[in-house]
Design an enzyme around this catalytic site. Structure first.
Site, PDB file in Angstrom:
ATOM      1  CG  LEU A  11      -6.525   7.178  19.798  1.00  0.00           C
ATOM      2  CD1 LEU A  11      -6.309   5.671  19.897  1.00  0.00           C
ATOM      3  CD2 LEU A  11      -7.175   7.524  18.455  1.00  0.00           C
ATOM      4  CD  GLU A  32      13.853   4.022   4.586  1.00  0.00           C
ATOM      5  OE1 GLU A  32      12.737   4.151   5.150  1.00  0.00           O
ATOM      6  OE2 GLU A  32      14.909   3.817   5.210  1.00  0.00           O
ATOM      7  CD1 TRP A  53      -8.198   3.252  -3.868  1.00  0.00           C
ATOM      8  CD2 TRP A  53      -7.857   5.384  -4.464  1.00  0.00           C
ATOM      9  NE1 TRP A  53      -9.417   3.895  -3.855  1.00  0.00           N
ATOM     10  CE2 TRP A  53      -9.241   5.213  -4.220  1.00  0.00           C
ATOM     11  CE3 TRP A  53      -7.404   6.647  -4.854  1.00  0.00           C
ATOM     12  CZ2 TRP A  53     -10.168   6.240  -4.347  1.00  0.00           C
ATOM     13  CZ3 TRP A  53      -8.321   7.665  -4.982  1.00  0.00           C
ATOM     14  CH2 TRP A  53      -9.694   7.462  -4.731  1.00  0.00           C
ATOM     15  CG  HIS A 103      -0.405  10.568  -1.265  1.00  0.00           C
ATOM     16  ND1 HIS A 103      -0.088   9.327  -0.772  1.00  0.00           N
ATOM     17  CD2 HIS A 103       0.541  10.835  -2.209  1.00  0.00           C
ATOM     18  CE1 HIS A 103       1.003   8.876  -1.375  1.00  0.00           C
ATOM     19  NE2 HIS A 103       1.403   9.774  -2.257  1.00  0.00           N
ATOM     20  CG  ASP A 162       2.069   0.662   0.814  1.00  0.00           C
ATOM     21  OD1 ASP A 162       2.234   1.758   0.255  1.00  0.00           O
ATOM     22  OD2 ASP A 162       2.676  -0.379   0.471  1.00  0.00           O
ATOM     23  N   GLY A 163      -0.608   1.938  -0.337  1.00  0.00           N
ATOM     24  CA  GLY A 163      -1.454   1.699  -1.508  1.00  0.00           C
ATOM     25  C   GLY A 163      -2.162   2.940  -2.042  1.00  0.00           C
ATOM     26  CG  ASN A 164      -2.432   6.575   0.204  1.00  0.00           C
ATOM     27  OD1 ASN A 164      -3.286   5.785   0.593  1.00  0.00           O
ATOM     28  ND2 ASN A 164      -1.853   7.456   0.994  1.00  0.00           N
ATOM     29  N   GLY A 165      -0.896   5.419  -3.831  1.00  0.00           N
ATOM     30  CA  GLY A 165      -0.463   5.710  -5.205  1.00  0.00           C
ATOM     31  C   GLY A 165      -1.131   4.770  -6.197  1.00  0.00           C
TER      32      GLY A 165
HETATM   33  C1  IPE Z   1       5.771   2.429   3.791  1.00  0.00           C
HETATM   34  O1  IPE Z   1       5.256   2.438   2.517  1.00  0.00           O
HETATM   35  C2  IPE Z   1       5.795   3.826   4.354  1.00  0.00           C
HETATM   36  C3  IPE Z   1       4.500   4.415   4.646  1.00  0.00           C
HETATM   37  C4  IPE Z   1       3.346   3.841   4.544  1.00  0.00           C
HETATM   38  C5  IPE Z   1       4.556   5.763   5.133  1.00  0.00           C
HETATM   39  P1  IPE Z   1       6.200   2.495   1.234  1.00  0.00           P
HETATM   40  O2  IPE Z   1       5.311   2.487   0.051  1.00  0.00           O
HETATM   41  O3  IPE Z   1       7.148   3.626   1.347  1.00  0.00           O
HETATM   42  O4  IPE Z   1       7.013   1.130   1.347  1.00  0.00           O
HETATM   43  P2  IPE Z   1       7.863   0.360   0.258  1.00  0.00           P
HETATM   44  O5  IPE Z   1       8.816   1.346  -0.335  1.00  0.00           O
HETATM   45  O6  IPE Z   1       6.920  -0.186  -0.762  1.00  0.00           O
HETATM   46  O7  IPE Z   1       8.540  -0.739   1.013  1.00  0.00           O
HETATM   47  C1  IPE Z   2       1.464   5.073   1.139  1.00  0.00           C
HETATM   48  O1  IPE Z   2       1.029   4.943  -0.167  1.00  0.00           O
HETATM   49  C2  IPE Z   2       1.671   6.502   1.544  1.00  0.00           C
HETATM   50  C3  IPE Z   2       3.078   6.871   1.711  1.00  0.00           C
HETATM   51  C4  IPE Z   2       4.098   6.088   1.612  1.00  0.00           C
HETATM   52  C5  IPE Z   2       3.346   8.262   2.028  1.00  0.00           C
HETATM   53  P1  IPE Z   2       2.048   4.845  -1.379  1.00  0.00           P
HETATM   54  O2  IPE Z   2       2.269   6.214  -1.914  1.00  0.00           O
HETATM   55  O3  IPE Z   2       3.276   4.119  -0.993  1.00  0.00           O
HETATM   56  O4  IPE Z   2       1.195   3.997  -2.404  1.00  0.00           O
HETATM   57  P2  IPE Z   2       1.747   2.884  -3.391  1.00  0.00           P
HETATM   58  O5  IPE Z   2       2.438   1.844  -2.583  1.00  0.00           O
HETATM   59  O6  IPE Z   2       2.685   3.574  -4.340  1.00  0.00           O
HETATM   60  O7  IPE Z   2       0.516   2.359  -4.042  1.00  0.00           O
HETATM   61 MG    MG Z   3       3.758   2.164  -1.085  1.00  0.00          MG
END
Ligand code: IPE
Ligand code: IPE
Ligand code: MG
Length: 248
Positions: free
Chosen positions: A133, A69, A27, A39, A22-25
């Site tokens: 793996l 989701e 970042w 991403h 998580d956290g790509n967006g």
């Molecule tokens: C969880 O991350 C799903 C993946 C990493 C693929 P999200 O960013 O979708 O989770 P929420 O919505 O913050 O709980």
């Molecule tokens: C996780 O990063 C990747 C996916 C859920 C596909 P996010 O896209 O959820 O990144 P944030 O949480 O918005 O930073």
């Molecule tokens: Mg996220």
């Protein structure tokens, strides 16, 4: 002071590590960039961590790449993620073959675009005999949907008369999950600092050790991965027993 990777005991590694990447967006947004570039950068981290896990001899690595989701995100982001997934699979096949990596997936595969399904099935088939793996990608995956599907399978068997309801055990339910045949995750890592499961491995993670880091996925390094493993090794897994019982 020695670095965490020096303290890592390579003989007592978790068999199965699962990661909520998580956290790509955030970042990307922190850098004034569009989310999709986050991403894209996240894919580089995937390559690094898959290599690290494979080199360490970890048996199973499950990566949460797209949740049930996540389909609710803007169409542009969803299609961008799907094309990144397709190119990742195309580009990494040779590395998987070279490194004896076996690809698997879990989730509603049929919901993925056909061209993604095609390259996914092809890579799964081509790596099927590999013995290193197991790289298990959670794609269009949701824990509730997985458990519901298992319950439906068992109900069908009962309706057909091939199974009696009293014969339903935890093991049998487990055999009907996407993860059938895999050990439960020992360590569940979440990057991006959120303290939640977001519908990931709800059944399988019942005794997983949790490791949450504020670091966003694109910034997560091999050293961070080793740190998570080292911290895991310092935990006492009691599985309901007392600490004294484990010392005996
Ligand atoms: C969880 O991350 C799903 C993946 C990493 C693929 P999200 O960013 O979708 O989770 P929420 O919505 O913050 O709980
Ligand atoms: C996780 O990063 C990747 C996916 C859920 C596909 P996010 O896209 O959820 O990144 P944030 O949480 O918005 O930073
Ligand atoms: Mg996220």
């Amino acid at each position: 002071m020695s670095s965490p990777s020096n303290q890592l005991d390579r003989h007592s590694l978790p068999a199965h590590v699962a990661i909520i990447m998580d956290g790509n967006g955030r970042w990307a947004q922190n850098r004034g960039m569009i989310r999709l570039l986050g991403h894209k950068s996240g894919v580089k981290t995937v390559k690094k961590i898959v290599t690290a896990a494979s080199e360490l001899g970890i048996k199973v690595l499950t990566l949460y790449a797209f949740s049930t989701e996540n389909w609710k995100r803007p169409e542009q982001e969803v299609s961008g993620l799907m094309s990144l997934l397709k190119s990742y699979l195309e580009n990494e096949l040779s590395t998987m073959l070279d490194n004896n990596i076996k690809l698997r997936c879990m989730g509603r595969k049929k919901q993925l675009p056909e061209e993604v399904q095609h390259v996914l099935n092809s890579s799964i088939n081509k790596t099927a005999n590999n013995t290193g793996l197991v790289l298990n990608l959670a794609l269009s995956y949701g824990g509730r949907s997985e458990i519901t599907r298992a319950a439906r399978n068992l109900a069908k068997m009962c309706a057909a008369g091939t199974l009696h309801p009293d014969e339903i055990t935890e093991d049998l339910l487990e055999e009907n999950l996407y993860s059938a045949g895999l050990p439960d995750p020992d360590l569940l890592i979440r990057t991006g600092g959120e303290y939640r499961l977001s519908n990931f491995l709800l059944w399988q993670a019942s005794y997983a050790e949790l490791y949450i880091t504020e670091t966003n996925w694109p910034d997560f390094t091999q050293e961070d991965f080793h740190r998570a493993l080292t911290i895991y090794q310092e935990r006492q897994r009691r599985f309901g027993k007392t600490g004294d019982q484990l010392k005996k």
